[in-house]
Motif scaffolding. Structure first.
Motif, PDB file in Angstrom:
ATOM      1  N   LYS A 112       4.242  19.714  -6.581  1.00 25.41           N
ATOM      2  CA  LYS A 112       4.666  19.855  -7.976  1.00 25.41           C
ATOM      3  C   LYS A 112       5.908  20.743  -8.077  1.00 25.41           C
ATOM      4  N   VAL A 113       6.033  21.701  -7.179  1.00 24.11           N
ATOM      5  CA  VAL A 113       7.195  22.589  -7.187  1.00 24.11           C
ATOM      6  C   VAL A 113       8.468  21.798  -6.922  1.00 24.11           C
ATOM      7  N   TYR A 114       8.416  20.847  -5.983  1.00 29.97           N
ATOM      8  CA  TYR A 114       9.602  20.065  -5.648  1.00 29.97           C
ATOM      9  C   TYR A 114       9.914  19.018  -6.708  1.00 29.97           C
ATOM     10  N   VAL A 115       8.908  18.492  -7.354  1.00 28.85           N
ATOM     11  CA  VAL A 115       9.099  17.422  -8.321  1.00 28.85           C
ATOM     12  C   VAL A 115       9.496  17.968  -9.689  1.00 28.85           C
ATOM     13  N   GLN A 116       9.165  19.202 -10.008  1.00 26.60           N
ATOM     14  CA  GLN A 116       9.434  19.753 -11.324  1.00 26.60           C
ATOM     15  C   GLN A 116      10.919  19.910 -11.629  1.00 26.60           C
ATOM     16  N   GLN A 117      11.749  19.925 -10.618  1.00 22.33           N
ATOM     17  CA  GLN A 117      13.174  20.118 -10.878  1.00 22.33           C
ATOM     18  C   GLN A 117      13.837  18.858 -11.457  1.00 22.33           C
ATOM     19  N   TYR A 118      13.125  17.731 -11.477  1.00 20.62           N
ATOM     20  CA  TYR A 118      13.661  16.490 -12.026  1.00 20.62           C
ATOM     21  C   TYR A 118      13.030  16.208 -13.393  1.00 20.62           C
ATOM     22  N   ASP A 119      13.641  15.306 -14.123  1.00 19.83           N
ATOM     23  CA  ASP A 119      13.161  14.939 -15.463  1.00 19.83           C
ATOM     24  C   ASP A 119      11.808  14.233 -15.343  1.00 19.83           C
ATOM     25  N   PRO A 120      10.787  14.696 -16.056  1.00 20.42           N
ATOM     26  CA  PRO A 120       9.453  14.077 -15.943  1.00 20.42           C
ATOM     27  C   PRO A 120       9.408  12.611 -16.378  1.00 20.42           C
ATOM     28  N   THR A 121      10.272  12.233 -17.313  1.00 24.16           N
ATOM     29  CA  THR A 121      10.299  10.832 -17.749  1.00 24.16           C
ATOM     30  C   THR A 121      10.786   9.925 -16.622  1.00 24.16           C
TER      31      THR A 121
ATOM     32  N   CYS B 104       7.238   1.836  -8.780  1.00 24.51           N
ATOM     33  CA  CYS B 104       6.698   1.754  -7.425  1.00 24.51           C
ATOM     34  C   CYS B 104       5.343   1.053  -7.410  1.00 24.51           C
ATOM     35  N   ILE B 105       4.489   1.368  -8.360  1.00 25.20           N
ATOM     36  CA  ILE B 105       3.171   0.739  -8.421  1.00 25.20           C
ATOM     37  C   ILE B 105       3.289  -0.752  -8.729  1.00 25.20           C
ATOM     38  N   ILE B 106       4.143  -1.107  -9.674  1.00 26.12           N
ATOM     39  CA  ILE B 106       4.311  -2.528 -10.021  1.00 26.12           C
ATOM     40  C   ILE B 106       4.861  -3.307  -8.837  1.00 26.12           C
ATOM     41  N   TYR B 107       5.876  -2.759  -8.165  1.00 25.09           N
ATOM     42  CA  TYR B 107       6.457  -3.467  -7.022  1.00 25.09           C
ATOM     43  C   TYR B 107       5.470  -3.513  -5.854  1.00 25.09           C
ATOM     44  N   GLY B 108       4.678  -2.476  -5.680  1.00 25.76           N
ATOM     45  CA  GLY B 108       3.655  -2.489  -4.637  1.00 25.76           C
ATOM     46  C   GLY B 108       2.617  -3.562  -4.886  1.00 25.76           C
ATOM     47  N   LEU B 109       2.190  -3.710  -6.146  1.00 24.04           N
ATOM     48  CA  LEU B 109       1.244  -4.776  -6.488  1.00 24.04           C
ATOM     49  C   LEU B 109       1.863  -6.153  -6.268  1.00 24.04           C
TER      50      LEU B 109
ATOM     51  N   VAL C  91       0.835  -1.204   0.000  1.00 21.75           N
ATOM     52  CA  VAL C  91       0.000   0.000   0.000  1.00 21.75           C
ATOM     53  C   VAL C  91       0.870   1.254   0.000  1.00 21.75           C
ATOM     54  N   LEU C  92       1.939   1.251   0.805  1.00 22.56           N
ATOM     55  CA  LEU C  92       2.831   2.415   0.842  1.00 22.56           C
ATOM     56  C   LEU C  92       3.503   2.651  -0.511  1.00 22.56           C
ATOM     57  N   LEU C  93       3.907   1.583  -1.169  1.00 27.65           N
ATOM     58  CA  LEU C  93       4.535   1.733  -2.477  1.00 27.65           C
ATOM     59  C   LEU C  93       3.526   2.194  -3.528  1.00 27.65           C
ATOM     60  N   LEU C  94       2.291   1.699  -3.441  1.00 29.52           N
ATOM     61  CA  LEU C  94       1.255   2.187  -4.352  1.00 29.52           C
ATOM     62  C   LEU C  94       1.012   3.679  -4.149  1.00 29.52           C
ATOM     63  N   LEU C  95       0.954   4.115  -2.900  1.00 24.48           N
ATOM     64  CA  LEU C  95       0.756   5.539  -2.622  1.00 24.48           C
ATOM     65  C   LEU C  95       1.935   6.370  -3.116  1.00 24.48           C
ATOM     66  N   ALA C  96       3.151   5.846  -2.943  1.00 23.95           N
ATOM     67  CA  ALA C  96       4.327   6.566  -3.440  1.00 23.95           C
ATOM     68  C   ALA C  96       4.291   6.672  -4.963  1.00 23.95           C
ATOM     69  N   GLY C  97       3.904   5.597  -5.629  1.00 19.41           N
ATOM     70  CA  GLY C  97       3.801   5.634  -7.089  1.00 19.41           C
ATOM     71  C   GLY C  97       2.764   6.636  -7.549  1.00 19.41           C
TER      72      GLY C  97
ATOM     73  N   PHE D 107       1.808   9.237  -5.873  1.00 22.66           N
ATOM     74  CA  PHE D 107       2.351  10.550  -5.528  1.00 22.66           C
ATOM     75  C   PHE D 107       3.231  11.084  -6.651  1.00 22.66           C
ATOM     76  N   PHE D 108       4.038  10.209  -7.240  1.00 22.30           N
ATOM     77  CA  PHE D 108       4.927  10.663  -8.308  1.00 22.30           C
ATOM     78  C   PHE D 108       4.224  10.778  -9.652  1.00 22.30           C
ATOM     79  N   LEU D 109       3.195   9.976  -9.871  1.00 19.19           N
ATOM     80  CA  LEU D 109       2.481  10.065 -11.140  1.00 19.19           C
ATOM     81  C   LEU D 109       1.481  11.209 -11.166  1.00 19.19           C
ATOM     82  N   VAL D 110       0.857  11.499 -10.036  1.00 17.58           N
ATOM     83  CA  VAL D 110      -0.158  12.555  -9.956  1.00 17.58           C
ATOM     84  C   VAL D 110       0.254  13.497  -8.823  1.00 17.58           C
ATOM     85  N   PRO D 111       1.249  14.358  -9.059  1.00 15.57           N
ATOM     86  CA  PRO D 111       1.697  15.230  -7.974  1.00 15.57           C
ATOM     87  C   PRO D 111       0.652  16.297  -7.639  1.00 15.57           C
ATOM     88  N   LEU D 112       0.562  16.636  -6.361  1.00 12.12           N
ATOM     89  CA  LEU D 112      -0.335  17.686  -5.906  1.00 12.12           C
ATOM     90  C   LEU D 112       0.266  19.050  -6.228  1.00 12.12           C
ATOM     91  N   ASN D 113      -0.512  20.099  -6.106  1.00 20.16           N
ATOM     92  CA  ASN D 113      -0.031  21.444  -6.436  1.00 20.16           C
ATOM     93  C   ASN D 113       1.152  21.852  -5.561  1.00 20.16           C
TER      94      ASN D 113
END
Length: 86
Positions: free
Chosen positions: A48-57, A66-71, A31-37, A39-45
């Protein structure tokens, strides 16, 4: 006595407790890994400021991994195949 006979023996109480604890920990980590996945796929407003500094791909790939390993962790907790092979 053949090795196959040992595979069919019922689990004792200690092994049952270990299986239950591992199963619970696999569900929680899944469940934690699914939530982390998510979080990175659908960042909140705000994040988004912290995540934008990295490559979106790379962020998308990491979220999917994260989602695959969580499943997988949740599936492993469901199967409860810790002491037996196959």
């Amino acid at each position: 006595m053949a090795l196959e006979e040992f595979d069919n023996e019922p689990l004792n109480d200690r092994e049952k407790n270990i299986v239950n604890m591992r199963s619970i920990s696999n569900y929680v980590m899944g469940v934690l890994l699914l939530l982390a996945g998510l979080f990175f796929l659908v960042p909140l407003n705000k994040t988004k400021v912290y995540v934008q500094q990295y490559d979106p791909t790379i962020i998308t790939i990491f979220g999917i991994v994260c989602i695959i390993y969580g499943l997988f962790r949740m599936y492993r907790g469901y199967k409860k195949n810790y002491f037996r092979e196959g």
